[in-house]
Design a protein around this motif. Structure first.
Motif, PDB file in Angstrom:
ATOM      1  N   ALA A   1       0.978  -0.119 -12.077  1.00  0.00           N
ATOM      2  CA  ALA A   1       0.138  -0.106 -10.912  1.00  0.00           C
ATOM      3  C   ALA A   1       0.905  -1.127 -10.034  1.00  0.00           C
ATOM      4  O   ALA A   1       1.369  -0.930  -8.807  1.00  0.00           O
ATOM      5  CB  ALA A   1      -1.135   0.027 -10.900  1.00  0.00           C
ATOM      6  N   ASN A   2       0.866  -2.455 -10.554  1.00  0.00           N
ATOM      7  CA  ASN A   2       1.252  -3.708  -9.637  1.00  0.00           C
ATOM      8  C   ASN A   2       2.609  -3.525  -9.166  1.00  0.00           C
ATOM      9  O   ASN A   2       3.250  -3.669  -8.101  1.00  0.00           O
ATOM     10  CB  ASN A   2       1.300  -4.785 -10.536  1.00  0.00           C
ATOM     11  CG  ASN A   2      -0.153  -5.547 -10.595  1.00  0.00           C
ATOM     12  OD1 ASN A   2      -1.017  -4.829  -9.744  1.00  0.00           O
ATOM     13  ND2 ASN A   2      -0.697  -6.062 -11.406  1.00  0.00           N
ATOM     14  N   GLU A   3       3.691  -2.840  -9.917  1.00  0.00           N
ATOM     15  CA  GLU A   3       4.939  -2.604  -9.634  1.00  0.00           C
ATOM     16  C   GLU A   3       5.153  -1.712  -8.590  1.00  0.00           C
ATOM     17  O   GLU A   3       5.531  -2.072  -7.404  1.00  0.00           O
ATOM     18  CB  GLU A   3       5.648  -1.993 -10.915  1.00  0.00           C
ATOM     19  CG  GLU A   3       7.069  -2.038 -10.969  1.00  0.00           C
ATOM     20  CD  GLU A   3       7.411  -1.418 -12.310  1.00  0.00           C
ATOM     21  OE1 GLU A   3       8.246  -0.263 -12.029  1.00  0.00           O
ATOM     22  OE2 GLU A   3       6.919  -1.763 -13.278  1.00  0.00           O
TER      23      GLU A   3
ATOM     24  N   VAL B   1      -7.018  -0.685  -4.219  1.00  0.00           N
ATOM     25  CA  VAL B   1      -6.288  -0.279  -5.681  1.00  0.00           C
ATOM     26  C   VAL B   1      -7.631  -0.717  -6.604  1.00  0.00           C
ATOM     27  O   VAL B   1      -8.075  -1.963  -6.277  1.00  0.00           O
ATOM     28  CB  VAL B   1      -5.241  -1.244  -5.911  1.00  0.00           C
ATOM     29  CG1 VAL B   1      -4.760  -0.682  -7.086  1.00  0.00           C
ATOM     30  CG2 VAL B   1      -4.018  -0.737  -4.699  1.00  0.00           C
ATOM     31  N   MET B   2      -8.099  -0.039  -7.487  1.00  0.00           N
ATOM     32  CA  MET B   2      -8.984  -0.500  -8.394  1.00  0.00           C
ATOM     33  C   MET B   2      -9.068   0.041  -9.753  1.00  0.00           C
ATOM     34  O   MET B   2      -8.361   1.401  -9.732  1.00  0.00           O
ATOM     35  CB  MET B   2     -10.475  -0.391  -7.812  1.00  0.00           C
ATOM     36  CG  MET B   2     -10.835   1.118  -7.221  1.00  0.00           C
ATOM     37  SD  MET B   2     -12.370   1.105  -6.485  1.00  0.00           S
ATOM     38  CE  MET B   2     -11.620   0.898  -4.959  1.00  0.00           C
TER      39      MET B   2
ATOM     40  N   VAL C   1      -6.331   3.269 -11.092  1.00  0.00           N
ATOM     41  CA  VAL C   1      -5.813   2.599 -12.195  1.00  0.00           C
ATOM     42  C   VAL C   1      -6.537   2.971 -13.549  1.00  0.00           C
ATOM     43  O   VAL C   1      -7.657   2.388 -13.708  1.00  0.00           O
ATOM     44  CB  VAL C   1      -5.172   1.411 -12.014  1.00  0.00           C
ATOM     45  CG1 VAL C   1      -4.158   0.909 -12.913  1.00  0.00           C
ATOM     46  CG2 VAL C   1      -4.566   1.168 -10.749  1.00  0.00           C
ATOM     47  N   ALA C   2      -5.693   3.672 -14.433  1.00  0.00           N
ATOM     48  CA  ALA C   2      -6.114   3.946 -15.872  1.00  0.00           C
ATOM     49  C   ALA C   2      -6.328   2.732 -16.558  1.00  0.00           C
ATOM     50  O   ALA C   2      -5.471   1.809 -16.250  1.00  0.00           O
ATOM     51  CB  ALA C   2      -5.682   5.034 -16.746  1.00  0.00           C
ATOM     52  N   PRO C   3      -6.977   2.424 -17.942  1.00  0.00           N
ATOM     53  CA  PRO C   3      -6.745   1.195 -18.457  1.00  0.00           C
ATOM     54  C   PRO C   3      -5.647   1.211 -18.919  1.00  0.00           C
ATOM     55  O   PRO C   3      -4.707   1.937 -19.482  1.00  0.00           O
ATOM     56  CB  PRO C   3      -7.802   1.468 -19.752  1.00  0.00           C
ATOM     57  CG  PRO C   3      -8.923   2.463 -18.884  1.00  0.00           C
ATOM     58  CD  PRO C   3      -8.040   3.291 -18.044  1.00  0.00           C
TER      59      PRO C   3
ATOM     60  N   ALA D   1      -3.976  -3.414  -1.242  1.00  0.00           N
ATOM     61  CA  ALA D   1      -4.431  -4.418  -1.942  1.00  0.00           C
ATOM     62  C   ALA D   1      -5.498  -4.074  -3.078  1.00  0.00           C
ATOM     63  O   ALA D   1      -6.365  -3.240  -3.054  1.00  0.00           O
ATOM     64  CB  ALA D   1      -5.132  -5.485  -0.856  1.00  0.00           C
ATOM     65  N   TRP D   2      -5.421  -5.172  -4.024  1.00  0.00           N
ATOM     66  CA  TRP D   2      -6.301  -4.837  -5.317  1.00  0.00           C
ATOM     67  C   TRP D   2      -7.815  -5.068  -4.722  1.00  0.00           C
ATOM     68  O   TRP D   2      -8.033  -6.073  -4.016  1.00  0.00           O
ATOM     69  CB  TRP D   2      -6.011  -5.769  -6.265  1.00  0.00           C
ATOM     70  CG  TRP D   2      -5.156  -5.307  -7.374  1.00  0.00           C
ATOM     71  CD1 TRP D   2      -3.802  -5.362  -7.330  1.00  0.00           C
ATOM     72  CD2 TRP D   2      -5.467  -4.158  -8.516  1.00  0.00           C
ATOM     73  NE1 TRP D   2      -3.115  -4.398  -8.434  1.00  0.00           N
ATOM     74  CE2 TRP D   2      -4.214  -3.931  -9.131  1.00  0.00           C
ATOM     75  CE3 TRP D   2      -6.646  -3.962  -8.948  1.00  0.00           C
ATOM     76  CZ2 TRP D   2      -4.248  -3.254 -10.174  1.00  0.00           C
ATOM     77  CZ3 TRP D   2      -6.614  -3.312 -10.291  1.00  0.00           C
ATOM     78  CH2 TRP D   2      -5.613  -2.798 -10.796  1.00  0.00           C
TER      79      TRP D   2
END
Lengths: 416, 605
Positions: A242-244, A356-357, A234-236, A266-267
């Motif tokens: 992303a959560n959506e 996810v990171m 995930v970009a800044p 999962a994150w």
């Protein structure tokens, strides 16, 4: 003796060569007490370096990997009597600085070298001036082996000039052959970004815009059938977006024409939300509560994180060994943060499912299939954006799908 | 390697203490001052775990430890050869000790080397806390860097590995000896010696095992037992349905059982050897000390450490052997630390190797009799004090207070007075008897009271003076009162009196005593008034005459009462008790010294 360096783009095997070199140097270790020391910046890389060391027969059981911060804190804890000030261990840079100061003394540097005659530093491009000081001092007394790629420095605030200057003084081997992937599209994109050019889709790499309703299906399709490790980077600023998507993929998605079952996703993040939630549930800002009350309230929590037993132990020991019986919210927060971070750094972590990171957190890692979510408004220069995208794309061994949130983005750096 | 410094806090009667050690150390001091605590503190920090007994809350000062109370013992080890941390990486490296230095002159531990003579120093600490829930003492032994609490969450202490502790070769012989098991495999010491000098006697043990498993005349075959054993065998066979035979063997017939059953015997000539417990303790303890020293000798010969702490080496050892034994220990160990009550033992070491231990409210101090080896040109009174009169000086120092009189004759008379009171003691009066336990008179040489006082006040916390009531006494008084610091107490005889006047006054208590034949025979005047002159004249130093007079005083209750009142006066002011009001007290202009003058007009005397 000058230190040995390995420099090269992502996937050229810097870490591999670093460990290889460590192993051949380790043949010279004498006495059962000598060890190899591996230094990294993040606990994730430390964990991976530790695993790599453990897989090498030459150094199995004779290696130790730690973050530079932890190394510095250990040094300063033991040698604080040589400092003219009382170190504050919550200020990492100050501790690194003090460690560098201590290591300038030959007797202290030799004291480290007597146990760790061989020291490896991975991802050295991130060396801040205070850490650079530690590295320089260590190079005088130990066999220092350093891997770095200046282009992978993602800290825009950091002036990499002093590092590059120092790195140039070493015996540096430049690695060019990318081994992580043979997919031409991924290799070409890497070269393009390093040359300040826009990357193009190609074999293994797809860069595209999707209508908002389609994005989740694209991500799902890219990852659902993959056979190896999978990650969403995930970009800044793109976390809410992303959560959506993650939320939808986690519970499964269906349209008239397509259907994707729930995915294990999962994150892979720090537990800060978790900490605040727990601490707020335990104690209000103004409250001062007794140890037994803290434990009673912990017992009433419905869903406790994995690090909670360590917190309970901490509170028990504070009472039994130090007579501490009253806790404030900020003290509880400190204990929970410390235990949660230690758990994250040293506890068990699962590689199962889709991780996810953020792009920064993915540094030094590799996955078979990667999806990059790139939203608008990422701060920083064009060069910084290229470094970010480079770091994201170069994590992939097989496939990388970059999805931009607005079509406009494809006409801007780093995509041009 | 040797222990060069020990710091203790919170352990038993020691709130704080810091002691410097040399290669050979003898600790003397009154009972209960903490000598044993020093020895056990060393054992905790440097001993092997099996040597150390379990700690309880009584080991914490005050016996009621709170959560935050700690026992902390820090030992500084020096004597690394070469004196270079880079060449001592077993001790000094990441994961082991940090580098410190000891100043050989002051004994201070420093973090930086500043002189060529500074000694490389490794600090090892032992810490304990009492857990109020498990009711156990939690301990840690670690390399000491700074004073951080080793039980703190983030203390990150490094434990001291057992092999380094073993290299020091620490051994404690406690005062409570269990000698008769010492030369057997039940003893830790014996096992260590055996394994060190060449391993277990395996062949002999296996041969003995074979013999014991199949004895020539087994007990169960004895005619008195045969029937019983046979009945048991029948019962067993009926119950178990298989043949199971009872055999009676002297041991468990395994190697361990055989080693455990070994018991030391000693034989004289051709006589049947007797088990050690049938011998006198003297022989047993000597044998054991010899074993211990043999162990040390082998270690030292191999270039390893042997650090011996022995409490009261005089125990069970006849006086003529004590000095010899101590000299042997001195020669055989890398470092010897001795605690003793015996002036005989204390006369072996050099004065700078003898430390006097005093404990004031938990602050324990150990001060050497001299700071450095006694220089050949040392002042005479000090030489005499520490060399020729060492026994008497040490004996005096073992008392709670130390009295410096004008000269040797005064000290000799005071000792006579003690003897008179003890020999003539009755149940009805204990006047003056406490002097013997409370006050140690020093045999001051050459009437150099000031020098002697100034030397001893550096060693003992409670030194006071006793001077005559004449002009010379005035001079001594003003000399010590201008010394810095001056004594807290000076006692004086009544105006114009010397010790001989005190003797004369005692005789006046029962003038008939001087008429005794044995006194007349040796020319002692029969009138008290003349007695003083004779004692100050021809009999001044004649200790035989003094003894005969003293023997006569023993017979007279009136004389003993007078002696008792004098001794009680001195003991009372020494120990801070108020003597009867007839005695006069004035405060000296220096603001510190209280000068007490004996009154010879005490009621009822």
């Amino acid at each position: 003796m000058p230190f040995l360096g390995f420099e090269g783009p992502a996937g050229t095997g810097k870490t591999y060569r670093l460990i290889d070199e460590v192993c051949s140097s380790a043949l010279k270790l004498t006495g059962s007490s000598q060890r190899v020391l591996g230094l990294t910046f993040m606990h994730g890389s430390r964990r991976r370096l530790e695993e790599s060391f453990a897989n090498k027969e030459q150094i199995r059981g004779r290696s130790h990997a730690t973050t530079i911060d932890s190394f510095a804190a250990s040094m300063v804890r033991r040698w604080s009597f040589l400092l003219s000030f009382v170190p504050d261990f919550s200020r990492f840079d100050e501790i690194c600085d003090a460690c560098g100061m201590l290591l300038k003394r030959p007797e202290v540097a030799n004291w480290v070298a007597a146990t760790f005659p061989i020291i490896a530093i991975d991802e050295a491009q991130e060396l801040k001036p205070c850490m650079l000081r530690v590295a320089k001092a260590l190079s005088a007394s130990t066999r220092l082996i350093v891997a770095a790629d200046e282009f992978q420095c993602l800290d825009e605030q950091l002036d990499t000039g002093p590092f590059s200057e120092w790195f140039a003084t070493g015996n540096v081997q430049r690695l060019t052959l990318v081994r992580r992937t043979g997919r031409q599209g991924l290799l070409d994109a890497g070269v393009a970004l390093r040359n300040s050019e826009g990357p193009k889709s190609g074999s293994g790499l797809s860069i595209r815009y999707e209508f908002p309703a389609q994005v989740k299906f694209t991500v799902g399709h890219a990852l659902r059938n993959a056979t190896g490790s999978r990650a969403i980077l995930v970009a800044p600023g793109s976390t809410p977006w992303a959560n959506e998507i993650i939320g939808q993929l986690a519970s499964g998605i269906r349209s008239k024409r397509q259907s994707i079952p729930p995915l294990p996703i999962a994150w892979d993040t720090g537990p800060s939300n978790e900490i605040s939630k727990v601490v707020d549930a335990l104690c209000s800002t103004a409250e001062q509560i007794s140890s037994s009350e803290v434990l009673r309230r912990i017992g009433q929590l419905a869903d406790t994180p994995a690090w909670m037993p360590a917190v309970i132990n901490n509170i028990e020991m504070a009472r039994r060994a130090h007579g501490k019986n009253i806790w404030s919210q900020s003290e509880l927060f400190a204990v929970c943060s410390k235990r949660a971070n230690l758990h994250r750094a040293y506890g068990y972590s699962s590689n199962y499912g889709i991780r996810v990171m953020t792009i920064q957190a993915a540094k030094n890692r590799q996955f078979r299939d990667v999806v990059v979510l790139w939203g608008p408004g990422i701060p920083g220069s064009a060069d910084h954006l290229r470094r970010l995208l480079y770091n994201a794309i170069s994590r992939a061994e097989h496939n990388c799908t970059v999805i931009v949130r607005t079509q406009l983005l494809l006409g801007q750096p780093p995509f041009i | 390697m040797i222990v060069s410094k020990l710091q203790v806090s919170g352990f038993r009667g020691i709130r704080t203490c810091e002691i410097n050690f040399s290669k050979f150390n003898t600790f003397v001091g009154p009972n209960n001052c903490g000598k044993t605590t020093i020895a056990e503190a060393l054992a905790l920090v440097l001993g092997r775990d099996r040597l150390v007994r379990t700690l309880t809350e009584h080991d914490f000062i005050g016996s009621e430890p709170k959560e935050t109370d700690r026992i902390i013992i820090v030992a500084s080890i020096t004597g690394f050869l070469p004196n270079d941390p880079a060449r001592q990486s077993d001790w000094f490296r990441w994961g082991r000790a940090t580098i410190k230095w000891t100043d050989v002159d002051s004994g201070a531990v420093k973090v930086e080397r500043s002189k060529n003579t500074d000694l490389l120093t490794c600090q090892i600490a032992f810490a304990a806390r009492f857990d109020l829930e498990s009711l156990e003492v939690v301990t840690a032994r670690y390399f000491y860097d700074t004073g951080v609490d080793p039980f703190a969450d983030d203390a990150a202490i490094e434990q001291v590995p057992a092999d380094l502790i073993r290299r020091l070769g620490f051994f404690l012989v406690p005062a409570s000896r269990t000698w008769d098991r010492t030369i057997s495999f039940g003893s830790e010491l014996f096992r260590r010696v055996v394994s060190y000098v060449g391993g277990k006697p395996a062949a002999a043990v296996l041969a003995e095992r074979a013999r014991l498993r199949t004895p020539k005349d087994p007990l169960e075959a004895d005619s008195n037992l045969r029937e019983l054993v046979s009945n048991i065998d029948t019962d067993l066979a009926a119950l178990l349905g298989q043949e199971t035979r009872l055999k009676l063997r002297l041991t468990t017939t395994d190697s361990e059982g055989i080693l455990e059953s070994v018991f030391p015997h000693f034989s004289n000539g051709d006589k049947i050897p007797l088990p050690s417990r049938r011998h006198g303790s003297g022989l047993i303890s000597l044998q054991t000390l010899i074993l211990l020293m043999r162990f040390g000798q082998v270690r030292v010969a191999n270039g390893e450490g042997f650090l011996m702490v022995i409490e009261e080496p005089e125990l069970h050892v006849p006086p003529p052997l004590q000095r010899k034994l101590l000299r042997m220990m001195q020669a055989m160990a890398t470092q010897t630390i001795v605690t003793t009550h015996s002036p005989t033992i204390a006369s072996v070491p050099n004065p700078h190797e003898i430390q006097f231990v005093a404990n004031s409210n938990g602050a324990l101090v150990a001060r050497p009799l001299t700071k450095r080896p006694l220089a050949p040109d040392a002042q005479n009174p000090i030489r005499s004090l520490l060399l020729s009169a060492r026994d008497a000086t040490i004996y005096a120092l073992m008392h709670p207070s130390v009295l410096v009189p004008e000269g040797r004759i005064d000290a000799a008379w005071l000792r006579q007075f003690v003897k008179i009171l003890e020999l003539g003691a009755t149940n009805s009066s204990d006047l003056g008897l406490s002097f013997a336990q409370e006050v140690g008179p020093i045999p001051t040489a050459d009437a150099r009271a000031r020098e002697v006082y100034e030397h001893l006040r550096e060693v003992h916390p409670l030194v006071f003076c006793l001077f005559d009531g004449d002009a010379q006494g005035d001079n001594y008084t003003s000399a010590v009162c201008t010394s810095k610091p001056p004594p807290h107490i000076v006692a004086r005889w009544p105006k114009g009196w010397a010790i001989e006047h005190v003797v004369g006054w005692i005789a006046e208590g029962d003038p008939s005593i001087l008429a005794r034949a044995e006194l007349a025979q040796i020319g002692v005047p029969s009138k008290p008034a003349e007695l003083v002159g004779a004692l100050q004249g021809k009999f001044k130093t004649d200790e035989i005459v003094h003894g005969v007079i003293a023997d006569a005083f023993v017979e007279s209750e009136a004389c003993r009462r007078r002696i008792g009142s004098v001794m009680q006066f001195v003991a009372d002011i020494a120990m801070g008790r108020r003597p009867p009001t007839q005695h006069k007290m004035i405060k000296h202009a220096n603001g510190t010294t209280v000068i007490w003058t004996l009154s010879n007009a005490v009621l009822g005397i």
